[in-house]
Design a protein around this motif. Structure first.
Motif, PDB file in Angstrom:
ATOM      1  N   HIS A 146       1.043  -1.223   0.044  1.00  0.00           N
ATOM      2  CA  HIS A 146       0.040  -0.164   0.001  1.00  0.00           C
ATOM      3  C   HIS A 146       0.915   1.337   0.000  1.00  0.00           C
ATOM      4  O   HIS A 146       2.039   1.286   0.462  1.00  0.00           O
ATOM      5  N   PRO A 147       0.270   2.144  -0.712  1.00  0.00           N
ATOM      6  CA  PRO A 147       1.305   3.418  -0.673  1.00  0.00           C
ATOM      7  C   PRO A 147       1.016   4.214   0.471  1.00  0.00           C
ATOM      8  O   PRO A 147       0.218   4.220   1.498  1.00  0.00           O
ATOM      9  N   ALA A 160      -1.536   7.891  -3.029  1.00  0.00           N
ATOM     10  CA  ALA A 160      -1.783   7.638  -4.273  1.00  0.00           C
ATOM     11  C   ALA A 160      -2.566   6.317  -4.228  1.00  0.00           C
ATOM     12  O   ALA A 160      -3.124   5.577  -3.285  1.00  0.00           O
ATOM     13  N   GLY A 161      -3.134   6.131  -5.408  1.00  0.00           N
ATOM     14  CA  GLY A 161      -4.137   4.704  -5.537  1.00  0.00           C
ATOM     15  C   GLY A 161      -5.478   5.022  -4.835  1.00  0.00           C
ATOM     16  O   GLY A 161      -6.005   6.045  -4.605  1.00  0.00           O
ATOM     17  N   THR A 162      -5.814   3.959  -4.535  1.00  0.00           N
ATOM     18  CA  THR A 162      -7.166   4.013  -3.777  1.00  0.00           C
ATOM     19  C   THR A 162      -7.278   4.158  -2.454  1.00  0.00           C
ATOM     20  O   THR A 162      -8.274   4.139  -1.715  1.00  0.00           O
ATOM     21  N   SER A 163      -6.035   4.431  -1.876  1.00  0.00           N
ATOM     22  CA  SER A 163      -5.903   4.648  -0.570  1.00  0.00           C
ATOM     23  C   SER A 163      -6.590   5.822  -0.024  1.00  0.00           C
ATOM     24  O   SER A 163      -6.549   7.031  -0.858  1.00  0.00           O
ATOM     25  N   SER A 164      -6.790   6.150   1.278  1.00  0.00           N
ATOM     26  CA  SER A 164      -7.395   7.359   1.612  1.00  0.00           C
ATOM     27  C   SER A 164      -6.687   7.569   2.936  1.00  0.00           C
ATOM     28  O   SER A 164      -6.089   6.840   3.740  1.00  0.00           O
ATOM     29  N   ASP A 187      -6.714   8.334   6.747  1.00  0.00           N
ATOM     30  CA  ASP A 187      -7.788   8.303   7.625  1.00  0.00           C
ATOM     31  C   ASP A 187      -7.711   9.239   8.703  1.00  0.00           C
ATOM     32  O   ASP A 187      -8.905   9.268   9.278  1.00  0.00           O
ATOM     33  N   SER A 188      -6.398   9.730   9.163  1.00  0.00           N
ATOM     34  CA  SER A 188      -6.547  10.631  10.154  1.00  0.00           C
ATOM     35  C   SER A 188      -5.212  11.613  10.039  1.00  0.00           C
ATOM     36  O   SER A 188      -4.236  11.221   9.498  1.00  0.00           O
ATOM     37  N   ILE A 189      -5.598  12.577  10.588  1.00  0.00           N
ATOM     38  CA  ILE A 189      -4.294  13.725  10.625  1.00  0.00           C
ATOM     39  C   ILE A 189      -3.951  14.132  12.152  1.00  0.00           C
ATOM     40  O   ILE A 189      -5.037  14.314  12.776  1.00  0.00           O
ATOM     41  N   HIS A 190      -2.801  14.497  12.525  1.00  0.00           N
ATOM     42  CA  HIS A 190      -2.567  15.042  13.706  1.00  0.00           C
ATOM     43  C   HIS A 190      -1.660  16.389  13.557  1.00  0.00           C
ATOM     44  O   HIS A 190      -0.395  16.121  13.227  1.00  0.00           O
ATOM     45  N   TRP A 191      -1.774  17.412  14.357  1.00  0.00           N
ATOM     46  CA  TRP A 191      -0.869  18.555  14.209  1.00  0.00           C
ATOM     47  C   TRP A 191      -0.463  18.689  15.725  1.00  0.00           C
ATOM     48  O   TRP A 191      -1.004  18.702  16.418  1.00  0.00           O
ATOM     49  N   ASP A 240      -5.589   4.717   5.327  1.00  0.00           N
ATOM     50  CA  ASP A 240      -6.530   3.770   5.836  1.00  0.00           C
ATOM     51  C   ASP A 240      -6.118   2.576   6.074  1.00  0.00           C
ATOM     52  O   ASP A 240      -6.715   1.407   6.434  1.00  0.00           O
ATOM     53  N   GLN A 241      -4.960   2.141   5.548  1.00  0.00           N
ATOM     54  CA  GLN A 241      -4.174   0.753   5.421  1.00  0.00           C
ATOM     55  C   GLN A 241      -3.120   0.834   6.608  1.00  0.00           C
ATOM     56  O   GLN A 241      -2.152   0.084   6.615  1.00  0.00           O
ATOM     57  N   GLY A 242      -3.039   2.185   7.338  1.00  0.00           N
ATOM     58  CA  GLY A 242      -2.292   2.206   8.643  1.00  0.00           C
ATOM     59  C   GLY A 242      -0.919   2.795   8.205  1.00  0.00           C
ATOM     60  O   GLY A 242       0.120   2.621   8.838  1.00  0.00           O
ATOM     61  N   CYS A 243      -0.751   3.053   6.925  1.00  0.00           N
ATOM     62  CA  CYS A 243       0.536   3.618   6.413  1.00  0.00           C
ATOM     63  C   CYS A 243       0.726   5.139   6.976  1.00  0.00           C
ATOM     64  O   CYS A 243      -0.441   5.851   6.844  1.00  0.00           O
TER      65      CYS A 243
END
Length: 531
Positions: free
Chosen positions: A19-20, A46-50, A52-56, A88-91
């Protein structure tokens, strides 16, 4: 594929998915103290990944999770901003950027109320702790702006305006300050005037939309000034003058205007008089004949020292010399409307010395028996004379003589003495009495019954006898009254008791009052009867 040391191999196969990872990125907009610093998440995958979360992590021990963060830093300095992103793949991935938070400028200025059409008094006091202020944006509230540090500005209408200053630093940090300014209305100076001769009256016609006009400053164009609202001014010469008026409102707003005024004095002082040649002691009526005017002050001065402030004075002049006296006349008129003129005549009046008429006469007590008089002329300063003796007789002789009728009477004698020019005269009058006298004749004998001649005893009274207070008595030698009468016109015919008396001497007695007074007189004597 696995191979042992003995050369044995085996093969197994499985399918895996790679996964990217997210590619973290973000933008920073704004780096000014206590203003929003906008952090915009730009992370991609990239790809179909999205994502999932961000943190500032904002570097000031504060955190955020939104894709767009508006963060406010309360202190200046450098801050490390880190963004963590996980798919969403934990990357996962992260990115750190440094931001320097700059101080804001402090917009500050002072401004004072002023007048319309006058430049404002503006002071820019803005400052900044770090860096420089590179721009100033002014908004004057009347649809006009400026980018100058301390611009000059003039308001064209009175009113209240909000003046705003935006100070911008070299780091694009800003601050805004707003002050209210009152623009006071400007008064509009104006005036009207009237003039007559040298006098001018000025009338203020100024106005102001609000407030008051407190001060007036007039300049009349001939070094004359005034500070009242409606002044009068007296010029000293004909000409054109530029008159200016400067007015000041209660706030101090100023306006001025000027106008030209033409001064022309066409007034002429003059007078007429009742006579220009008089005798000492006579009076002259002076009458103003100046150009028509409504009143004023009048100053008369005569070379003999006399003065007057009447418009039409009656002035008397004296001359104690023996020659004519010339009088200079100076007349000055100052009208209520400011007209001034004067006139002077030299030797305009001739005052002739007045003669003094006087005379005496002899005898001092003339009578009917001596009515001849001689007059002694004692006049002075005289050259010719006229005598009126009171009996319709006249004379021009210096010292004449005159004979009055032989009757008791009073006469008014008038001497008129003229000077050498015959312009002046004087009169002296006295009453001369021709005194009555007691004049009578009494005969000392008569002849009764002897015809028409001397046949009656009758005294003859010429003058001095009051016939109304008269008595005559005759006595014989025995003292008897033989005749008596109270009428002087009736005489004794020589009879007593209707018979003629004998020849003899008889006593007569006469009583009467004189005509000159109430004095009584008694006379007596003898008369002889002759046959």
């Amino acid at each position: 594929i696995v191979e042992t040391n003995l050369g044995c191999t085996d093969t197994a196969a499985q399918t895996i998915t790679i996964h990217p990872s997210p590619v973290v990125d973000f933008s920073i907009n704004g780096n000014c103290l206590v203003e929003r610093t906008v952090l915009n998440d730009l992370t991609t995958i990239a790809g179909t990944s999205s994502i999932d979360s961000i943190h500032w992590q904002f570097g000031d021990n504060t955190f955020g999770i939104d894709s767009i963060e508006n963060h406010i830093y309360n202190n200046t300095g450098s801050y490390s901003i880190q963004l963590f992103a996980q798919s969403d793949q934990g990357c996962a991935d992260s990115l750190v950027q440094t931001v320097f938070v700059n101080p804001n400028p402090i917009a500050d200025f002072s401004i004072t109320d002023t007048c319309v059409f006058q430049s404002i008094n503006l002071n820019n006091n803005s400052n900044i702790a770090l860096g420089t202020i590179t721009n100033n944006e002014w908004d004057f509230g009347d649809n006009t702006t400026s980018a100058l540090f301390e611009p000059g500005h003039t308001f064209n209408q009175a009113g209240n305006y909000n003046v705003r200053l935006v100070a911008i630093s070299d780091s694009a940090c800003t601050d805004t300050s707003t002050l209210n300014i009152t623009i006071h209305p400007q008064p509009v100076a104006d005036f009207t005037f009237t003039s007559s001769c040298f006098n001018a009256s000025f009338f203020d016609a100024s106005n102001i939309s609000s407030g008051n006009i407190n001060d007036y400053a007039w300049d009349f164009g001939d070094i004359g000034t005034a500070s009242i609202q409606n002044p009068n001014h007296v010029y000293t010469a004909n000409g054109n003058y530029t008159v200016s008026l400067q007015i000041t409102s209660g706030f101090g707003c100023v306006h001025d205007t000027s106008k030209s005024i033409a001064i022309f004095n066409n007034f002429t002082a003059d007078f007429v008089l009742s006579n220009s040649q008089i005798c000492s002691g006579d009076c002259i009526q002076f009458s103003d004949s100046s150009t028509a005017h409504t009143g004023g002050t009048y100053t008369w001065a005569f070379s003999d020292g006399q003065t007057s402030n009447l418009k039409n004075p009656l002035v008397c002049f004296q001359n104690s010399d023996e020659i004519p006296l010339g009088i200079d006349v100076q007349y000055k008129v100052e009208t209520h409307s400011g007209c001034v003129d004067s006139i002077t005549y030299t030797n305009y009046i001739q005052v002739y010395p007045r003669p003094t008429a006087y005379f005496t006469y002899t005898p001092e007590d003339p009578s009917i028996s001596n009515p001849y008089l001689v007059f002694q002329n004692q006049s002075t300063n005289a050259g010719s004379f006229t005598w009126n003796f009171g009996d319709n007789e006249t004379s021009a002789v210096v010292s004449p003589s005159h004979v009055y009728p032989e009757i008791a009477k009073e006469y008014s004698v008038v001497l008129t003495a003229y000077d050498q020019s015959a312009n002046c005269h004087d009169t002296y009058q006295t009453t001369i009495s021709i005194a009555d006298e007691i004049l009578f004749f009494i005969p000392n004998a008569f002849s009764p019954n002897s015809g028409n001649i001397n046949n009656t005893f009758q005294p003859e009274f010429t003058s001095g006898v009051d016939i109304y207070n008269f008595r005559m008595q005759l006595y014989n030698r025995w003292g008897e009254i033989v005749f008596e009468t109270q009428d002087p016109n009736i005489g004794w015919d020589g009879q007593y008791q209707n018979q003629f008396v004998a020849e003899a001497a008889y006593v007569w007695k006469i009583d009467f009052t004189e005509t000159m007074s109430d004095k009584k007189h008694t006379y007596s004597g003898y008369v002889t009867v002759v046959r």
